[in-house]
Design a protein around this motif. Sequence first.
Motif, mmCIF file in Angstrom:
data_model
loop_
_atom_site.group_PDB
_atom_site.id
_atom_site.type_symbol
_atom_site.label_atom_id
_atom_site.label_comp_id
_atom_site.label_asym_id
_atom_site.label_seq_id
_atom_site.Cartn_x
_atom_site.Cartn_y
_atom_site.Cartn_z
ATOM 1 N N SER A 94 -7.245 4.181 2.519
ATOM 2 C CA SER A 94 -8.302 2.728 2.881
ATOM 3 C C SER A 94 -8.906 2.324 4.328
ATOM 4 C CB SER A 94 -6.288 1.316 2.665
ATOM 5 O OG SER A 94 -5.825 1.471 3.334
ATOM 6 N N ARG A 95 -8.659 3.534 4.835
ATOM 7 C CA ARG A 95 -8.575 3.503 5.983
ATOM 8 C C ARG A 95 -10.614 4.095 6.587
ATOM 9 N NH1 ARG A 95 -7.612 0.214 8.967
ATOM 10 N NH2 ARG A 95 -7.949 1.542 11.447
ATOM 11 N N PRO A 96 -10.845 3.166 7.096
ATOM 12 C CA PRO A 96 -11.228 2.235 7.480
ATOM 13 C C PRO A 96 -11.695 1.679 6.668
ATOM 14 C CG PRO A 96 -13.089 2.909 8.391
ATOM 15 C CD PRO A 96 -12.662 4.165 7.893
ATOM 16 N N LEU A 97 -11.208 0.109 6.448
ATOM 17 C CA LEU A 97 -11.178 -0.966 4.980
ATOM 18 C C LEU A 97 -13.016 -1.032 4.540
ATOM 19 C CD1 LEU A 97 -9.730 -2.601 2.831
ATOM 20 C CD2 LEU A 97 -9.741 -4.455 4.194
ATOM 21 N N ALA A 98 -13.918 -1.754 5.766
ATOM 22 C CA ALA A 98 -14.376 -1.822 5.349
ATOM 23 C C ALA A 98 -15.909 -0.662 4.699
ATOM 24 C CB ALA A 98 -15.708 -2.401 6.490
ATOM 25 N N THR A 99 -15.269 0.543 4.724
ATOM 26 C CA THR A 99 -16.299 1.537 4.663
ATOM 27 C C THR A 99 -14.946 2.563 3.830
ATOM 28 O OG1 THR A 99 -15.973 2.637 6.632
ATOM 29 C CG2 THR A 99 -17.868 1.330 6.202
ATOM 30 N N ASN A 100 -14.038 2.543 3.387
ATOM 31 C CA ASN A 100 -13.588 3.738 3.127
ATOM 32 C C ASN A 100 -13.693 4.063 1.169
ATOM 33 O OD1 ASN A 100 -11.254 2.748 -0.296
ATOM 34 N ND2 ASN A 100 -11.458 0.803 1.445
ATOM 35 N N SER A 101 -13.391 5.456 1.143
ATOM 36 C CA SER A 101 -13.687 5.681 -0.325
ATOM 37 C C SER A 101 -13.751 4.821 -1.104
ATOM 38 C CB SER A 101 -13.545 7.636 0.109
ATOM 39 O OG SER A 101 -12.107 7.864 0.180
ATOM 40 N N PHE A 102 -12.627 4.216 -1.623
ATOM 41 C CA PHE A 102 -12.126 3.498 -2.555
ATOM 42 C C PHE A 102 -13.055 2.460 -3.014
ATOM 43 C CE2 PHE A 102 -8.310 6.246 -2.489
ATOM 44 C CZ PHE A 102 -7.665 5.994 -3.736
ATOM 45 N N ARG A 103 -13.758 2.001 -1.937
ATOM 46 C CA ARG A 103 -14.382 0.502 -2.149
ATOM 47 C C ARG A 103 -16.162 1.152 -3.091
ATOM 48 N NH1 ARG A 103 -14.111 -3.004 1.004
ATOM 49 N NH2 ARG A 103 -15.493 -4.739 1.161
ATOM 50 N N ASN A 104 -15.434 -0.316 -4.245
ATOM 51 C CA ASN A 104 -16.108 -0.204 -5.440
ATOM 52 C C ASN A 104 -16.069 0.868 -6.426
ATOM 53 O OD1 ASN A 104 -17.553 -2.533 -4.609
ATOM 54 N ND2 ASN A 104 -18.766 -1.410 -3.469
ATOM 55 N N LYS A 105 -15.170 1.959 -6.275
ATOM 56 C CA LYS A 105 -14.261 2.732 -6.840
ATOM 57 C C LYS A 105 -14.274 2.476 -8.108
ATOM 58 C CE LYS A 105 -14.956 6.723 -5.630
ATOM 59 N NZ LYS A 105 -16.491 7.372 -5.403
ATOM 60 N N PRO A 106 -14.224 2.362 -9.541
ATOM 61 C CA PRO A 106 -13.738 2.236 -10.420
ATOM 62 C C PRO A 106 -12.131 2.814 -10.832
ATOM 63 C CG PRO A 106 -16.364 2.763 -11.153
ATOM 64 C CD PRO A 106 -15.498 3.562 -9.479
ATOM 65 N N VAL A 107 -11.355 2.364 -11.189
ATOM 66 C CA VAL A 107 -10.111 2.663 -10.970
ATOM 67 C C VAL A 107 -9.385 2.380 -11.942
ATOM 68 C CG1 VAL A 107 -9.792 3.725 -8.395
ATOM 69 C CG2 VAL A 107 -8.446 1.113 -9.284
ATOM 70 N N ALA A 108 -8.030 3.237 -12.911
ATOM 71 C CA ALA A 108 -7.610 3.031 -14.188
ATOM 72 C C ALA A 108 -6.618 2.997 -13.631
ATOM 73 C CB ALA A 108 -8.265 3.931 -15.206
ATOM 74 N N VAL A 109 -5.522 2.337 -13.907
ATOM 75 C CA VAL A 109 -3.551 2.733 -13.632
ATOM 76 C C VAL A 109 -2.850 2.366 -15.113
ATOM 77 C CG1 VAL A 109 -1.414 1.898 -12.935
ATOM 78 C CG2 VAL A 109 -4.068 1.883 -11.181
ATOM 79 N N ILE A 110 -2.312 3.622 -15.507
ATOM 80 C CA ILE A 110 -1.202 3.088 -16.680
ATOM 81 C C ILE A 110 0.000 3.764 -15.630
ATOM 82 C CG2 ILE A 110 -3.069 4.209 -18.422
ATOM 83 C CD1 ILE A 110 -1.533 7.397 -18.379
ATOM 84 N N SER A 111 1.252 3.668 -16.474
ATOM 85 C CA SER A 111 2.670 3.937 -16.132
ATOM 86 C C SER A 111 3.751 4.860 -17.017
ATOM 87 C CB SER A 111 2.823 2.526 -15.299
ATOM 88 O OG SER A 111 3.244 1.876 -16.229
ATOM 89 N N SER A 112 4.331 5.102 -16.676
ATOM 90 C CA SER A 112 5.478 5.699 -17.740
ATOM 91 C C SER A 112 6.428 5.644 -16.670
ATOM 92 C CB SER A 112 4.948 6.933 -18.290
ATOM 93 O OG SER A 112 5.510 7.768 -17.418
#
Lengths: 183, 182
Positions: A94-112
Amino acid sequence: MRVLAISGSLRADSNNTGLLRALREEAPAGIDVELWNGLKAIPPYDADDDVVPGPADVEAFRELVREVDAVFFATPEYNSSIPGQLKNALDWGSRPLATNSFRNKPVAVISSSAGAFGGVWAAAELRKVLGAMGARVTEAELAVGHAAEKFDEHGRLADEDVRQGLREALATLVAEVPTAVAA
Amino acid sequence: MSTAEQTQQSIPTGTWKADTVHSRVAFEVPYAVATFSGEVPDFDASLEDGVLEGVARIASIQVKEENLQAHLLSPEFFDAERHPEVSFVSKNITRDGDTIQIEGDLTIKGITRPATLSGLATGPSVDHFGATRLGITAQTTVDRTEFDINWNMPLPNGEPALKNEVTLKADLTLVSQEGQEG
Protein backbone atom coordinates in the motif's frame (compact mmCIF):
# COMPACT_ATOMS: atom_id res chain seq x y z
CA MET A 1 -4.57 -11.21 -19.54
CA ARG A 2 -2.56 -11.87 -16.39
CA VAL A 3 -4.23 -12.58 -13.06
CA LEU A 4 -2.04 -12.85 -9.99
CA ALA A 5 -3.41 -15.38 -7.46
CA ILE A 6 -2.47 -14.76 -3.84
CA SER A 7 -3.15 -17.28 -1.11
CA GLY A 8 -3.24 -15.93 2.42
CA SER A 9 -1.97 -19.24 3.78
CA LEU A 10 1.66 -20.36 3.81
CA ARG A 11 0.89 -24.01 4.59
CA ALA A 12 1.96 -26.43 1.84
CA ASP A 13 -1.36 -28.28 1.87
CA SER A 14 -3.41 -25.12 2.23
CA ASN A 15 -7.02 -25.37 1.09
CA ASN A 16 -6.90 -21.78 -0.09
CA THR A 17 -3.84 -22.46 -2.23
CA GLY A 18 -5.69 -25.53 -3.50
CA LEU A 19 -8.60 -23.34 -4.53
CA LEU A 20 -6.23 -21.11 -6.49
CA ARG A 21 -4.70 -24.13 -8.26
CA ALA A 22 -8.24 -25.10 -9.25
CA LEU A 23 -8.83 -21.51 -10.38
CA ARG A 24 -5.86 -21.85 -12.71
CA GLU A 25 -7.38 -25.04 -14.14
CA GLU A 26 -10.74 -23.36 -14.62
CA ALA A 27 -9.41 -20.17 -16.24
CA PRO A 28 -10.61 -19.80 -19.83
CA ALA A 29 -8.15 -19.45 -22.70
CA GLY A 30 -6.44 -16.10 -22.73
CA ILE A 31 -6.47 -15.70 -18.95
CA ASP A 32 -3.20 -16.64 -17.35
CA VAL A 33 -3.52 -17.28 -13.59
CA GLU A 34 -0.16 -17.09 -11.82
CA LEU A 35 0.21 -18.33 -8.25
CA TRP A 36 2.38 -16.05 -6.12
CA ASN A 37 4.82 -17.87 -3.89
CA GLY A 38 6.59 -14.84 -2.43
CA LEU A 39 4.43 -14.24 0.64
CA LYS A 40 6.72 -15.88 3.16
CA ALA A 41 9.73 -13.85 2.02
CA ILE A 42 8.13 -10.46 2.71
CA PRO A 43 9.88 -8.92 5.74
CA PRO A 44 7.95 -7.38 8.63
CA TYR A 45 6.79 -3.87 7.79
CA ASP A 46 8.99 -1.25 9.40
CA ALA A 47 8.63 2.37 8.34
CA ASP A 48 12.39 2.74 8.83
CA ASP A 49 12.89 0.20 6.02
CA ASP A 50 10.25 1.84 3.86
CA VAL A 51 12.70 3.72 1.65
CA VAL A 52 13.31 3.90 -2.10
CA PRO A 53 14.04 1.27 -3.20
CA GLY A 54 12.44 -0.91 -0.54
CA PRO A 55 13.55 -4.44 0.37
CA ALA A 56 14.11 -6.56 -2.75
CA ASP A 57 11.26 -9.00 -2.07
CA VAL A 58 8.89 -6.10 -1.47
CA GLU A 59 9.93 -4.36 -4.69
CA ALA A 60 9.46 -7.62 -6.60
CA PHE A 61 5.96 -7.96 -5.15
CA ARG A 62 5.03 -4.38 -6.03
CA GLU A 63 6.38 -4.78 -9.55
CA LEU A 64 4.48 -8.02 -10.07
CA VAL A 65 1.21 -6.42 -8.96
CA ARG A 66 1.88 -3.46 -11.24
CA GLU A 67 2.43 -5.78 -14.22
CA VAL A 68 -0.65 -7.99 -13.86
CA ASP A 69 -4.15 -6.96 -14.90
CA ALA A 70 -5.96 -8.17 -11.77
CA VAL A 71 -5.35 -9.91 -8.45
CA PHE A 72 -7.36 -12.84 -7.05
CA PHE A 73 -7.10 -13.53 -3.30
CA ALA A 74 -8.04 -16.65 -1.36
CA THR A 75 -7.73 -16.20 2.37
CA PRO A 76 -8.14 -18.34 5.46
CA GLU A 77 -9.59 -16.84 8.63
CA TYR A 78 -7.45 -16.42 11.74
CA ASN A 79 -9.31 -15.08 14.78
CA SER A 80 -12.09 -13.60 12.66
CA SER A 81 -9.60 -11.75 10.46
CA ILE A 82 -6.92 -12.22 7.81
CA PRO A 83 -3.53 -13.84 8.46
CA GLY A 84 -0.90 -11.45 9.76
CA GLN A 85 1.57 -12.19 6.99
CA LEU A 86 -0.99 -11.38 4.32
CA LYS A 87 -1.82 -8.09 6.02
CA ASN A 88 1.89 -7.38 6.37
CA ALA A 89 2.44 -7.88 2.64
CA LEU A 90 -0.47 -5.57 1.86
CA ASP A 91 0.85 -2.94 4.24
CA TRP A 92 4.06 -2.96 2.21
CA GLY A 93 2.06 -3.03 -1.02
CA SER A 94 0.00 0.00 0.00
CA ARG A 95 3.01 2.27 0.20
CA PRO A 96 3.10 5.04 -0.85
CA LEU A 97 -0.68 5.22 -0.72
CA ALA A 98 -1.29 7.71 -3.54
CA THR A 99 0.72 5.74 -6.11
CA ASN A 100 0.73 2.18 -4.77
CA SER A 101 0.59 -0.68 -7.24
CA PHE A 102 -2.84 -1.85 -6.08
CA ARG A 103 -4.39 1.51 -6.93
CA ASN A 104 -7.42 1.00 -9.25
CA LYS A 105 -6.31 -2.64 -9.68
CA PRO A 106 -9.33 -4.95 -9.99
CA VAL A 107 -9.24 -7.49 -7.14
CA ALA A 108 -11.39 -10.46 -6.13
CA VAL A 109 -11.56 -12.01 -2.67
CA ILE A 110 -12.68 -15.51 -1.80
CA SER A 111 -12.16 -17.44 1.42
CA SER A 112 -12.29 -20.89 2.91
CA SER A 113 -12.19 -22.34 6.39
CA ALA A 114 -12.52 -25.60 8.28
CA GLY A 115 -15.76 -24.36 9.85
CA ALA A 116 -19.19 -23.82 8.38
CA PHE A 117 -18.89 -20.11 7.58
CA GLY A 118 -16.10 -20.37 5.04
CA GLY A 119 -14.08 -17.43 6.30
CA VAL A 120 -16.65 -14.74 5.50
CA TRP A 121 -15.28 -12.40 8.17
CA ALA A 122 -11.75 -12.67 6.85
CA ALA A 123 -13.01 -11.98 3.34
CA ALA A 124 -14.87 -8.89 4.57
CA GLU A 125 -11.73 -7.67 6.34
CA LEU A 126 -9.60 -8.24 3.27
CA ARG A 127 -12.05 -6.32 1.08
CA LYS A 128 -11.95 -3.47 3.58
CA VAL A 129 -8.14 -3.36 3.54
CA LEU A 130 -7.96 -3.52 -0.26
CA GLY A 131 -10.58 -0.78 -0.57
CA ALA A 132 -8.61 1.46 1.76
CA MET A 133 -5.53 0.88 -0.41
CA GLY A 134 -7.43 2.15 -3.46
CA ALA A 135 -7.94 -1.19 -5.22
CA ARG A 136 -11.07 -1.76 -7.31
CA VAL A 137 -12.76 -4.35 -5.09
CA THR A 138 -15.14 -6.41 -7.24
CA GLU A 139 -18.36 -8.10 -6.22
CA ALA A 140 -16.80 -11.55 -6.64
CA GLU A 141 -17.73 -13.71 -3.67
CA LEU A 142 -17.15 -17.32 -2.64
CA ALA A 143 -16.90 -18.67 0.90
CA VAL A 144 -15.99 -22.36 1.09
CA GLY A 145 -16.91 -23.94 4.41
CA HIS A 146 -15.64 -27.35 5.61
CA ALA A 147 -12.94 -26.82 3.04
CA ALA A 148 -10.88 -29.96 3.59
CA GLU A 149 -13.85 -32.10 2.54
CA LYS A 150 -13.89 -30.48 -0.89
CA PHE A 151 -10.53 -31.93 -1.92
CA ASP A 152 -9.64 -35.48 -2.99
CA GLU A 153 -6.74 -37.51 -1.63
CA HIS A 154 -4.37 -35.85 -4.12
CA GLY A 155 -5.28 -32.39 -2.91
CA ARG A 156 -7.29 -31.60 -6.02
CA LEU A 157 -10.57 -29.70 -5.73
CA ALA A 158 -13.28 -32.32 -6.23
CA ASP A 159 -16.40 -30.20 -5.73
CA GLU A 160 -18.11 -29.07 -8.93
CA ASP A 161 -20.18 -26.38 -7.16
CA VAL A 162 -17.01 -24.78 -5.82
CA ARG A 163 -15.39 -24.99 -9.26
CA GLN A 164 -18.44 -23.22 -10.68
CA GLY A 165 -18.10 -20.59 -7.94
CA LEU A 166 -14.45 -20.08 -8.92
CA ARG A 167 -15.38 -19.64 -12.59
CA GLU A 168 -18.00 -17.07 -11.67
CA ALA A 169 -15.66 -15.17 -9.34
CA LEU A 170 -12.99 -15.05 -12.04
CA ALA A 171 -15.52 -13.85 -14.63
CA THR A 172 -16.64 -11.09 -12.25
CA LEU A 173 -13.02 -10.04 -11.73
CA VAL A 174 -12.07 -10.11 -15.40
CA ALA A 175 -15.12 -8.01 -16.31
CA GLU A 176 -13.59 -5.13 -14.33
CA VAL A 177 -10.31 -5.13 -16.25
CA PRO A 178 -10.28 -2.27 -18.75
CA THR A 179 -10.66 -3.73 -22.25
CA ALA A 180 -7.71 -1.76 -23.54
CA VAL A 181 -5.49 -3.63 -21.13
CA ALA A 182 -7.14 -6.95 -21.94
CA ALA A 183 -6.48 -6.60 -25.65
CA MET B 1 -20.66 50.52 -3.00
CA SER B 2 -22.09 51.55 -6.28
CA THR B 3 -24.78 54.10 -5.92
CA ALA B 4 -26.34 52.68 -9.07
CA GLU B 5 -27.09 49.38 -7.27
CA GLN B 6 -30.54 48.25 -8.16
CA THR B 7 -32.68 45.27 -7.37
CA GLN B 8 -32.21 42.56 -9.96
CA GLN B 9 -35.04 40.24 -10.80
CA SER B 10 -33.53 38.21 -13.58
CA ILE B 11 -30.47 36.37 -14.78
CA PRO B 12 -28.72 38.23 -17.58
CA THR B 13 -28.44 36.85 -21.10
CA GLY B 14 -25.22 36.55 -23.04
CA THR B 15 -22.10 34.54 -22.25
CA TRP B 16 -20.43 34.69 -18.84
CA LYS B 17 -17.43 32.67 -17.74
CA ALA B 18 -16.15 32.04 -14.26
CA ASP B 19 -13.07 33.91 -13.20
CA THR B 20 -11.67 30.84 -11.46
CA VAL B 21 -9.14 32.83 -9.44
CA HIS B 22 -12.06 34.48 -7.69
CA SER B 23 -14.32 31.44 -7.64
CA ARG B 24 -14.41 28.29 -5.60
CA VAL B 25 -16.08 24.87 -5.67
CA ALA B 26 -16.05 23.11 -2.33
CA PHE B 27 -17.72 20.44 -0.23
CA GLU B 28 -18.41 19.79 3.43
CA VAL B 29 -19.40 16.57 5.12
CA PRO B 30 -19.96 15.97 8.82
CA TYR B 31 -17.85 13.20 10.32
CA ALA B 32 -17.55 11.79 13.80
CA VAL B 33 -17.05 15.00 15.72
CA ALA B 34 -16.81 17.88 13.30
CA THR B 35 -17.15 18.90 9.68
CA PHE B 36 -14.66 17.82 7.09
CA SER B 37 -14.16 20.08 4.09
CA GLY B 38 -12.25 20.28 0.87
CA GLU B 39 -12.32 21.88 -2.54
CA VAL B 40 -11.88 21.06 -6.20
CA PRO B 41 -9.79 23.90 -7.64
CA ASP B 42 -9.66 22.70 -11.26
CA PHE B 43 -13.07 23.61 -12.65
CA ASP B 44 -14.83 25.65 -15.31
CA ALA B 45 -18.20 27.33 -15.04
CA SER B 46 -20.20 29.40 -17.45
CA LEU B 47 -23.55 31.08 -17.77
CA GLU B 48 -24.81 31.01 -21.31
CA ASP B 49 -28.15 32.67 -22.01
CA GLY B 50 -29.46 31.77 -18.61
CA VAL B 51 -28.05 28.23 -18.38
CA LEU B 52 -25.40 27.72 -15.73
CA GLU B 53 -22.94 24.89 -16.36
CA GLY B 54 -20.02 23.72 -14.31
CA VAL B 55 -17.45 20.94 -14.59
CA ALA B 56 -14.93 20.10 -11.88
CA ARG B 57 -11.95 17.77 -12.45
CA ILE B 58 -11.98 15.53 -9.41
CA ALA B 59 -8.27 14.65 -9.66
CA SER B 60 -7.52 18.13 -8.39
CA ILE B 61 -9.40 17.57 -5.13
CA GLN B 62 -7.65 19.23 -2.21
CA VAL B 63 -7.96 18.21 1.40
CA LYS B 64 -5.54 18.76 4.23
CA GLU B 65 -4.37 15.17 4.48
CA GLU B 66 -2.47 13.57 1.59
CA ASN B 67 -3.56 10.00 2.33
CA LEU B 68 -7.17 11.08 2.49
CA GLN B 69 -6.82 12.76 -0.89
CA ALA B 70 -5.69 9.41 -2.34
CA HIS B 71 -8.62 7.66 -0.68
CA LEU B 72 -11.13 10.15 -2.10
CA LEU B 73 -9.88 9.48 -5.65
CA SER B 74 -10.13 5.71 -5.22
CA PRO B 75 -13.03 3.48 -6.32
CA GLU B 76 -14.45 3.62 -2.76
CA PHE B 77 -15.19 7.32 -3.20
CA PHE B 78 -15.16 9.27 -6.48
CA ASP B 79 -13.44 6.60 -8.62
CA ALA B 80 -11.55 9.30 -10.50
CA GLU B 81 -10.07 6.76 -12.91
CA ARG B 82 -13.49 6.00 -14.39
CA HIS B 83 -15.34 9.19 -13.51
CA PRO B 84 -12.87 12.07 -13.71
CA GLU B 85 -15.47 14.84 -13.63
CA VAL B 86 -18.30 16.13 -11.49
CA SER B 87 -20.73 18.34 -13.38
CA PHE B 88 -23.84 20.46 -13.04
CA VAL B 89 -26.22 21.86 -15.67
CA SER B 90 -29.04 24.15 -14.68
CA LYS B 91 -32.56 23.74 -15.96
CA ASN B 92 -34.21 26.68 -14.30
CA ILE B 93 -32.85 29.70 -12.47
CA THR B 94 -35.05 32.06 -10.49
CA ARG B 95 -33.82 35.25 -8.91
CA ASP B 96 -35.63 37.47 -6.48
CA GLY B 97 -33.50 40.40 -5.51
CA ASP B 98 -30.38 38.98 -3.90
CA THR B 99 -31.65 35.45 -3.53
CA ILE B 100 -31.22 32.88 -6.25
CA GLN B 101 -32.44 29.35 -6.76
CA ILE B 102 -30.84 27.10 -9.37
CA GLU B 103 -32.52 23.85 -10.31
CA GLY B 104 -30.56 21.44 -12.42
CA ASP B 105 -28.89 18.09 -12.91
CA LEU B 106 -25.89 17.11 -10.83
CA THR B 107 -23.63 14.30 -12.06
CA ILE B 108 -21.23 12.57 -9.69
CA LYS B 109 -19.54 9.23 -10.38
CA GLY B 110 -21.50 8.93 -13.61
CA ILE B 111 -24.86 9.18 -11.83
CA THR B 112 -27.14 12.12 -12.62
CA ARG B 113 -29.72 13.35 -10.12
CA PRO B 114 -31.74 16.54 -9.82
CA ALA B 115 -30.37 19.10 -7.39
CA THR B 116 -31.40 22.60 -6.34
CA LEU B 117 -28.80 25.12 -5.25
CA SER B 118 -29.89 28.10 -3.19
CA GLY B 119 -27.98 31.22 -2.35
CA LEU B 120 -27.24 34.78 -3.23
CA ALA B 121 -26.60 36.66 -6.44
CA THR B 122 -24.86 40.01 -6.72
CA GLY B 123 -24.58 42.29 -9.72
CA PRO B 124 -24.08 42.47 -12.57
CA SER B 125 -21.81 45.36 -11.84
CA VAL B 126 -18.76 46.84 -13.49
CA ASP B 127 -15.46 46.34 -11.68
CA HIS B 128 -12.49 48.70 -11.48
CA PHE B 129 -11.06 47.35 -14.73
CA GLY B 130 -14.22 47.71 -16.77
CA ALA B 131 -15.33 44.07 -16.73
CA THR B 132 -18.93 43.28 -15.93
CA ARG B 133 -19.23 40.74 -13.14
CA LEU B 134 -22.02 38.65 -11.72
CA GLY B 135 -21.56 36.90 -8.41
CA ILE B 136 -23.35 33.70 -7.44
CA THR B 137 -22.87 31.98 -4.10
CA ALA B 138 -25.03 28.90 -3.80
CA GLN B 139 -25.11 25.53 -2.13
CA THR B 140 -27.06 22.33 -1.93
CA THR B 141 -27.03 19.23 0.22
CA VAL B 142 -27.06 15.79 -1.37
CA ASP B 143 -27.09 12.24 -0.07
CA ARG B 144 -23.74 10.86 -1.28
CA THR B 145 -25.07 7.29 -1.30
CA GLU B 146 -27.40 8.28 -4.15
CA PHE B 147 -24.22 8.77 -6.17
CA ASP B 148 -22.76 5.40 -5.18
CA ILE B 149 -20.34 6.92 -2.66
CA ASN B 150 -21.12 4.50 0.11
CA TRP B 151 -17.90 4.23 2.10
CA ASN B 152 -18.33 4.20 5.82
CA MET B 153 -16.78 2.64 8.89
CA PRO B 154 -18.54 2.16 12.18
CA LEU B 155 -16.88 3.87 15.12
CA PRO B 156 -16.30 1.88 18.30
CA ASN B 157 -19.61 3.25 19.62
CA GLY B 158 -21.41 1.83 16.59
CA GLU B 159 -22.07 5.20 14.95
CA PRO B 160 -20.96 5.65 11.33
CA ALA B 161 -17.74 7.63 10.93
CA LEU B 162 -19.04 9.71 8.06
CA LYS B 163 -22.48 11.19 7.47
CA ASN B 164 -24.23 10.72 4.16
CA GLU B 165 -25.33 14.34 3.76
CA VAL B 166 -22.75 16.35 1.85
CA THR B 167 -23.00 20.10 1.28
CA LEU B 168 -21.73 21.28 -2.09
CA LYS B 169 -20.81 24.93 -2.43
CA ALA B 170 -20.10 27.12 -5.42
CA ASP B 171 -18.81 30.67 -5.10
CA LEU B 172 -18.69 31.98 -8.63
CA THR B 173 -17.54 35.25 -10.08
CA LEU B 174 -18.86 35.25 -13.63
CA VAL B 175 -17.44 37.74 -16.11
CA SER B 176 -19.39 38.91 -19.14
CA GLN B 177 -17.54 37.82 -22.26
CA GLU B 178 -19.09 40.54 -24.35
CA GLY B 179 -17.26 43.14 -22.35
CA GLN B 180 -14.05 41.13 -22.87
CA GLU B 181 -14.28 41.34 -26.64
CA GLY B 182 -14.49 45.10 -26.80
